[in-house]
Scaffold this active site. Structure first.
Site, mmCIF file in Angstrom:
data_model
loop_
_atom_site.group_PDB
_atom_site.id
_atom_site.type_symbol
_atom_site.label_atom_id
_atom_site.label_comp_id
_atom_site.label_asym_id
_atom_site.label_seq_id
_atom_site.Cartn_x
_atom_site.Cartn_y
_atom_site.Cartn_z
ATOM 1 N N TYR A 109 0.842 -1.192 0.000
ATOM 2 C CA TYR A 109 0.000 0.000 0.000
ATOM 3 C C TYR A 109 0.880 1.246 0.000
ATOM 4 O O TYR A 109 1.791 1.368 0.830
ATOM 5 C CB TYR A 109 -0.909 0.031 1.246
ATOM 6 C CG TYR A 109 -1.722 1.308 1.295
ATOM 7 C CD1 TYR A 109 -2.987 1.379 0.723
ATOM 8 C CD2 TYR A 109 -1.194 2.478 1.855
ATOM 9 C CE1 TYR A 109 -3.706 2.556 0.704
ATOM 10 C CE2 TYR A 109 -1.905 3.667 1.843
ATOM 11 C CZ TYR A 109 -3.160 3.688 1.264
ATOM 12 O OH TYR A 109 -3.866 4.872 1.236
ATOM 13 N N GLU A 197 -3.380 7.427 -4.497
ATOM 14 C CA GLU A 197 -3.245 6.131 -3.847
ATOM 15 C C GLU A 197 -2.855 5.082 -4.875
ATOM 16 O O GLU A 197 -3.462 5.019 -5.949
ATOM 17 C CB GLU A 197 -4.587 5.771 -3.195
ATOM 18 C CG GLU A 197 -4.495 4.666 -2.186
ATOM 19 C CD GLU A 197 -5.853 4.382 -1.545
ATOM 20 O OE1 GLU A 197 -5.957 4.501 -0.321
ATOM 21 O OE2 GLU A 197 -6.811 4.055 -2.276
#
Ligand code: GDP
Ligand code: MN
Length: 400
Positions: A109, A197
């Site tokens: 992530y 993201e």
């Protein structure tokens, strides 16, 4: 403003972020064409909606032949995908992204956010990606890495390297991850994003590091100077009332009550909400006409507020500084004549040209209740509901 995954990947690729090759498709035929064009033997057909967690909702399909690509595309196009981010209404899939599939060794992530408390851009990363950051924060908060960027110098390569090492990357993977992180930061900065993201940032079986999924959100107030970004807006993904309001430079906020509110300024909107609640009512929505609203814009605002079927009373609360009460009054009168207004209107006007505004309303012959103060107007709006409001205010009932 949000954009689609394929748009975010295209922007990020422009800043050197490695992404898989892919192409957008609006039909089954186009999806099959994209797969053929990409070549290879495995593809991922991905539903393009403004939401994460599409995988869990069945919006991400790995396909091994053209027949499967067609079947996935046919099944996804027009389908309503419900994720926990879309709410129960879900989103209808109108675009697909067809990508070459990769074999994933690890999912990481990496996100860049605007940390409002630190007043800095902050990089957040975690070694277990592919799930949402909220879930990581609950399950393994100690694994989350953070780097705060000093705005005067921008993100430094050593910071990106620290994250790469912190994620457990080694050898050639480190430089690729550094390139992805620095590129994402450059895109964030240069395009006035508020969030970027990459989840997952994937390490493939053959040692490549790629952004397999990408999400970008932009600062609405900076879109005027980013026309290339503004063009990516997909109105189909937005509440039609929000989109209509944005077209006229108005801000629309939907709520759950029964009193539609037309105000100027966010502060006045909050005060209006408090006074409505205090009087025992609940606002259905807020429409902020901002400063310098012309009669035409006020009329548009009325149409928008009334398009919400829950609205049983309209409360207009204007404290005119840059605005002019006479223009607002003209707008109300114009709207009442153009749109059929079947609900009571309560108006409180204060500030510039207030006398003229009151005169216009009085002489219009329309049945508009004037409030002297905000408290008075809120109370009259609740009384106009005819049931003392959902909160059943004693004050409102006594006066009624
Ligand atoms: P999201 O569910 O909306 O976040 O969509 P993603 O694009 O992140 O995809 C969800 C998951 O599908 C990823 O976490 C991967 O596990 C998987 N996935 C996506 N692309 C590929 C691919 O090319 N190959 C493989 N094997 N899995 C993929
Ligand atoms: Mn994802």
């Amino acid at each position: 403003m949000d954009i689609h995954e394929y748009q975010a990947k295209e922007l990020l690729a422009g800043f050197g972020v490695p992404v898989p090759r892919g192409g957008v498709a609006y039909t089954t035929e186009q999806a099959a064409f994209r797969a053929e064009e990409l070549g290879g033997s495995r593809w991922v057909v991905k539903a393009q909606i403004h939401s994460g967690a599409r995988g869990k909702a069945g919006g991400i399909r790995v396909c091994a032949n053209e027949h499967q690509v067609r079947a996935a595309a046919a099944d996804l196009l027009g389908r309503r995908l419900v994720t926990h981010q879309t709410g129960p209404a879900g989103r209808v899939v109108q675009r697909l992204y067809v990508e070459e599939a990769v074999t994933i060794a690890r999912e990481l992530y990496v996100g860049l956010v605007l940390d409002r408390r630190a007043e800095r851009v902050c990089v957040v990363a975690a070694p277990e990606g592919g799930i949402e950051i909220e879930e990581i924060a609950q399950r393994a908060p100690e694994t989350i890495l953070r780097e705060v960027v000093e705005p005067a110098v921008g993100m430094q390569p050593f910071q990106a390297r620290e994250i790469a090492f912190g994620l457990g990357l080694r050898g050639g993977e480190v430089n690729q991850a550094v390139k992805a992180i620095l590129g994402a930061y450059q895109a964030f900065r240069d395009l006035d994003a508020t969030m970027v993201e990459m989840n997952p940032l994937a390490v493939t079986a053959d040692g490549h590091v790629l952004a397999l999924d990408a999400k970008m959100t932009f600062d609405d107030n900076a879109l005027f100077r980013r026309p290339a970004v503004a063009e990516l807006r997909d109105y189909a993904e937005e509440d039609p009332r929000d989109a209509e309001a944005a077209k006229y430079g108005l801000n629309y906020v939907a709520l759950d009550g029964s009193i539609g509110c037309i105000v100027n300024g966010a502060g006045l909107a909050m005060a209006t909400m408090d006074m409505i609640k205090h009087a025992g009512g609940e606002p259905a929505n807020f429409l902020d006409i901002g400063g310098g609203a012309s009669p035409e814009r006020v009329a548009v605002a009325f149409g928008l507020v009334l398009s919400d079927p829950r609205v049983r009373v309209v409360l207009v609360n204007i404290f005119a500084g840059i605005n002019r009460c006479d223009w607002v009054a003209q707008g109300i009168v114009q709207a009442a004549r153009e749109v059929h207004v079947s609900v009571p209107i309560v108006a409180r006007l204060a500030g510039t040209n207030v006398e003229e505004g009151r005169r216009i309303i009085a002489e219009s012959g329309l049945d508009i209740t004037m409030g002297d103060t905000l408290a008075d107007a809120a109370m009259k709006a609740v009384i106009a509901l005819g049931d003392g409001g959902t909160g059943g205010s004693r004050l409102a009932r006594e006066v009624a």
